[in-house]
Design a protein around this motif. Structure first.
Motif, PDB file in Angstrom:
ATOM      1  N   HIS A  10       6.173   2.608   6.561  1.00  5.71           N
ATOM      2  CA  HIS A  10       7.141   3.316   5.701  1.00  5.71           C
ATOM      3  C   HIS A  10       6.492   3.902   4.438  1.00  5.71           C
ATOM      4  O   HIS A  10       6.945   3.643   3.315  1.00  5.71           O
ATOM      5  CB  HIS A  10       8.315   2.390   5.342  1.00  5.71           C
ATOM      6  N   LEU A  11       5.432   4.671   4.620  1.00  2.80           N
ATOM      7  CA  LEU A  11       4.709   5.244   3.477  1.00  2.80           C
ATOM      8  C   LEU A  11       5.546   6.270   2.737  1.00  2.80           C
ATOM      9  O   LEU A  11       6.266   7.058   3.355  1.00  2.80           O
ATOM     10  CB  LEU A  11       3.427   5.924   3.960  1.00  2.80           C
ATOM     11  N   LEU A  12       5.429   6.253   1.411  1.00  3.61           N
ATOM     12  CA  LEU A  12       6.172   7.224   0.615  1.00  3.61           C
ATOM     13  C   LEU A  12       5.330   7.719  -0.562  1.00  3.61           C
ATOM     14  O   LEU A  12       5.249   8.912  -0.830  1.00  3.61           O
ATOM     15  CB  LEU A  12       7.469   6.584   0.109  1.00  3.61           C
ATOM     16  N   ASP A  13       4.679   6.780  -1.272  1.00  2.00           N
ATOM     17  CA  ASP A  13       3.951   7.135  -2.481  1.00  2.00           C
ATOM     18  C   ASP A  13       2.549   6.519  -2.390  1.00  2.00           C
ATOM     19  O   ASP A  13       2.422   5.303  -2.210  1.00  2.00           O
ATOM     20  CB  ASP A  13       4.716   6.547  -3.686  1.00  2.00           C
ATOM     21  N   PRO A  14       1.490   7.355  -2.516  1.00  2.00           N
ATOM     22  CA  PRO A  14       0.126   6.827  -2.371  1.00  2.00           C
ATOM     23  C   PRO A  14      -0.221   5.736  -3.384  1.00  2.00           C
ATOM     24  O   PRO A  14      -1.210   5.034  -3.214  1.00  2.00           O
ATOM     25  CB  PRO A  14      -0.762   8.057  -2.593  1.00  2.00           C
ATOM     26  N   ARG A  15       0.605   5.584  -4.449  1.00  3.25           N
ATOM     27  CA  ARG A  15       0.320   4.524  -5.429  1.00  3.25           C
ATOM     28  C   ARG A  15       0.892   3.179  -4.992  1.00  3.25           C
ATOM     29  O   ARG A  15       0.623   2.153  -5.606  1.00  3.25           O
ATOM     30  CB  ARG A  15       0.900   4.908  -6.798  1.00  3.25           C
ATOM     31  N   ASP A  16       1.729   3.189  -3.939  1.00  2.00           N
ATOM     32  CA  ASP A  16       2.334   1.925  -3.481  1.00  2.00           C
ATOM     33  C   ASP A  16       1.282   1.007  -2.860  1.00  2.00           C
ATOM     34  O   ASP A  16       0.336   1.478  -2.233  1.00  2.00           O
ATOM     35  CB  ASP A  16       3.419   2.194  -2.430  1.00  2.00           C
ATOM     36  N   ASP A  17       1.478  -0.299  -3.010  1.00  3.52           N
ATOM     37  CA  ASP A  17       0.530  -1.276  -2.474  1.00  3.52           C
ATOM     38  C   ASP A  17       0.313  -1.114  -0.974  1.00  3.52           C
ATOM     39  O   ASP A  17      -0.808  -1.137  -0.489  1.00  3.52           O
ATOM     40  CB  ASP A  17       1.022  -2.706  -2.747  1.00  3.52           C
ATOM     41  N   ARG A  18       1.411  -0.978  -0.235  1.00  6.25           N
ATOM     42  CA  ARG A  18       1.219  -0.977   1.226  1.00  6.25           C
ATOM     43  C   ARG A  18       0.531   0.298   1.698  1.00  6.25           C
ATOM     44  O   ARG A  18      -0.137   0.291   2.731  1.00  6.25           O
ATOM     45  CB  ARG A  18       2.522  -1.228   1.962  1.00  6.25           C
ATOM     46  N   TYR A  19       0.677   1.397   0.923  1.00 11.12           N
ATOM     47  CA  TYR A  19      -0.034   2.638   1.264  1.00 11.12           C
ATOM     48  C   TYR A  19      -1.538   2.395   1.112  1.00 11.12           C
ATOM     49  O   TYR A  19      -2.338   2.698   1.992  1.00 11.12           O
ATOM     50  CB  TYR A  19       0.438   3.756   0.332  1.00 11.12           C
ATOM     51  N   ARG A  20      -1.926   1.789  -0.041  1.00 11.92           N
ATOM     52  CA  ARG A  20      -3.361   1.527  -0.264  1.00 11.92           C
ATOM     53  C   ARG A  20      -3.912   0.509   0.727  1.00 11.92           C
ATOM     54  O   ARG A  20      -5.040   0.628   1.196  1.00 11.92           O
ATOM     55  CB  ARG A  20      -3.584   1.071  -1.704  1.00 11.92           C
ATOM     56  N   LEU A  21      -3.084  -0.487   1.047  1.00 13.59           N
ATOM     57  CA  LEU A  21      -3.475  -1.480   2.049  1.00 13.59           C
ATOM     58  C   LEU A  21      -3.801  -0.817   3.379  1.00 13.59           C
ATOM     59  O   LEU A  21      -4.800  -1.150   4.027  1.00 13.59           O
ATOM     60  CB  LEU A  21      -2.302  -2.433   2.314  1.00 13.59           C
ATOM     61  N   LEU A  22      -2.947   0.126   3.772  1.00 15.98           N
ATOM     62  CA  LEU A  22      -3.149   0.791   5.067  1.00 15.98           C
ATOM     63  C   LEU A  22      -4.434   1.629   5.044  1.00 15.98           C
ATOM     64  O   LEU A  22      -5.225   1.583   5.990  1.00 15.98           O
ATOM     65  CB  LEU A  22      -1.938   1.663   5.421  1.00 15.98           C
ATOM     66  N   LEU A  23      -4.645   2.371   3.955  1.00 14.93           N
ATOM     67  CA  LEU A  23      -5.863   3.191   3.876  1.00 14.93           C
ATOM     68  C   LEU A  23      -7.108   2.315   3.940  1.00 14.93           C
ATOM     69  O   LEU A  23      -8.053   2.614   4.677  1.00 14.93           O
ATOM     70  CB  LEU A  23      -5.872   4.020   2.580  1.00 14.93           C
ATOM     71  N   ASP A  24      -7.111   1.220   3.171  1.00 19.90           N
ATOM     72  CA  ASP A  24      -8.271   0.310   3.183  1.00 19.90           C
ATOM     73  C   ASP A  24      -8.480  -0.274   4.576  1.00 19.90           C
ATOM     74  O   ASP A  24      -9.594  -0.349   5.082  1.00 19.90           O
ATOM     75  CB  ASP A  24      -8.067  -0.847   2.192  1.00 19.90           C
ATOM     76  N   PHE A  25      -7.379  -0.703   5.178  1.00 17.44           N
ATOM     77  CA  PHE A  25      -7.442  -1.309   6.504  1.00 17.44           C
ATOM     78  C   PHE A  25      -8.042  -0.326   7.513  1.00 17.44           C
ATOM     79  O   PHE A  25      -8.956  -0.669   8.263  1.00 17.44           O
ATOM     80  CB  PHE A  25      -6.031  -1.740   6.932  1.00 17.44           C
ATOM     81  N   LEU A  26      -7.542   0.917   7.509  1.00 21.08           N
ATOM     82  CA  LEU A  26      -8.017   1.896   8.495  1.00 21.08           C
ATOM     83  C   LEU A  26      -9.470   2.283   8.231  1.00 21.08           C
ATOM     84  O   LEU A  26     -10.250   2.456   9.173  1.00 21.08           O
ATOM     85  CB  LEU A  26      -7.106   3.130   8.498  1.00 21.08           C
ATOM     86  N   ASP A  27      -9.850   2.405   6.940  1.00 24.48           N
ATOM     87  CA  ASP A  27     -11.245   2.741   6.637  1.00 24.48           C
ATOM     88  C   ASP A  27     -12.196   1.658   7.146  1.00 24.48           C
ATOM     89  O   ASP A  27     -13.289   1.948   7.608  1.00 24.48           O
ATOM     90  CB  ASP A  27     -11.429   2.965   5.126  1.00 24.48           C
ATOM     91  N   GLN A  28     -11.740   0.395   7.064  1.00 22.06           N
ATOM     92  CA  GLN A  28     -12.584  -0.701   7.573  1.00 22.06           C
ATOM     93  C   GLN A  28     -12.770  -0.639   9.084  1.00 22.06           C
ATOM     94  O   GLN A  28     -13.736  -1.175   9.624  1.00 22.06           O
ATOM     95  CB  GLN A  28     -11.953  -2.059   7.228  1.00 22.06           C
ATOM     96  N   GLN A  29     -11.805  -0.034   9.782  1.00 14.71           N
ATOM     97  CA  GLN A  29     -11.860   0.002  11.251  1.00 14.71           C
ATOM     98  C   GLN A  29     -12.699   1.155  11.790  1.00 14.71           C
ATOM     99  O   GLN A  29     -12.977   1.214  12.984  1.00 14.71           O
ATOM    100  CB  GLN A  29     -10.441   0.146  11.834  1.00 14.71           C
ATOM    101  N   ARG A  30     -13.057   2.079  10.886  1.00 16.32           N
ATOM    102  CA  ARG A  30     -13.697   3.319  11.345  1.00 16.32           C
ATOM    103  C   ARG A  30     -14.986   3.025  12.104  1.00 16.32           C
ATOM    104  O   ARG A  30     -15.800   2.214  11.671  1.00 16.32           O
ATOM    105  CB  ARG A  30     -13.971   4.251  10.167  1.00 16.32           C
ATOM    106  N   GLY A  31     -15.114   3.656  13.294  1.00 14.42           N
ATOM    107  CA  GLY A  31     -16.304   3.453  14.117  1.00 14.42           C
ATOM    108  C   GLY A  31     -16.143   2.335  15.142  1.00 14.42           C
ATOM    109  O   GLY A  31     -16.941   2.209  16.055  1.00 14.42           O
TER     110      GLY A  31
END
Ligand SMILES: [Mn+2]
Length: 236
Positions: A10-31
């Protein structure tokens, strides 16, 4: 290589915790990803204009593009908050879109993926509304709304609903409906069913079949992994 299944960020604002959590999580999975399977309600609101995307979603869209460049297949099942995904997903990101869910083959497994908003066949009011909202004529009308106006309406609707539930994942899991829904798919020859929508994680096994309901992200990353032919649901 692994497949990751997630829903209901349920992303809405890039400053929200869960938005940043998702970006960090996906970046860790890259490759390491064979595929990223998004099972709907990734966005609090989405409307797939032809040449415009909502600026709040640029960080995630860029993150998905990087995953794709690193070799991951992207799959998106439309949710009840994000449908009419449109050409940015299908063409620019090269994402496979399943508006109502569908089949996924992995390591000889037949997996049925769905958002989960169709598991209650008695909810006729919702089913009618859903059919209306997803109609191509409705989509054409929605496209006439200027993006800034659409975004303002989405923000208003989101504030209204989060005031109602305090922004938490305290949905109820209709376990019986969900298991019945999965059994119908098992009878059709699927060995695994994965849904989101309820924000309550569930891993249920019966007769060699697996049903997974994915959790919401209000308390942290929540997802399923298929690796070496074994499903794990996180957090465990
Ligand atoms: Mn939903």
């Amino acid at each position: 290589m692994k497949d990751i299944f997630l829903a209901d960020t349920h992303l809405l604002d890039p400053r929200d915790d869960r938005y940043r959590l998702l970006l960090d999580f996906l970046d860790q999975q890259r490759g390491q990803l064979r595929s990223l399977v998004m099972l709907g309600d990734i966005f609090e609101f989405w409307l797939g204009y032809k040449h415009t995307v909502f600026s709040a979603y640029l960080p995630l869209l860029e993150c998905l593009r990087r995953l794709r460049e690193a070799g991951a297949e992207l799959v998106f099942v439309e949710g009840n908050h994000d449908f009419h995904l449109g050409p940015y997903f299908s063409e620019t990101l090269g994402c496979r879109i399943l508006p109502d869910g569908g089949a996924l083959e992995r390591d000889g497994r037949r997996i049925f993926i769905a958002h989960g908003d169709l598991v209650n066949p008695r909810d006729t009011g919702y089913l009618l509304l859903r059919r209306f909202l997803r109609h191509r004529w409705t989509r054409r009308l929605m496209m006439l709304i200027p993006p800034d106006t659409a975004w303002r309406i989405a923000l208003w609707a989101s504030h209204k609903s989060s005031r109602k539930n305090g922004g938490r994942d305290h949905h109820r899991l209709p376990r019986e409906d969900l298991v019945n829904y999965a059994r119908q798919r098992f009878a059709e020859g699927y060995d695994t069913v994965i849904t989101g929508h309820f924000h309550v994680p569930l891993l249920h096994r019966e007769n060699g079949h697996t049903l997974i309901a994915l959790g919401g992200w209000s308390k942290g990353p929540s997802y399923a992994v298929l690796e070496e032919n074994v499903f794990t649901l996180y957090p465990v």
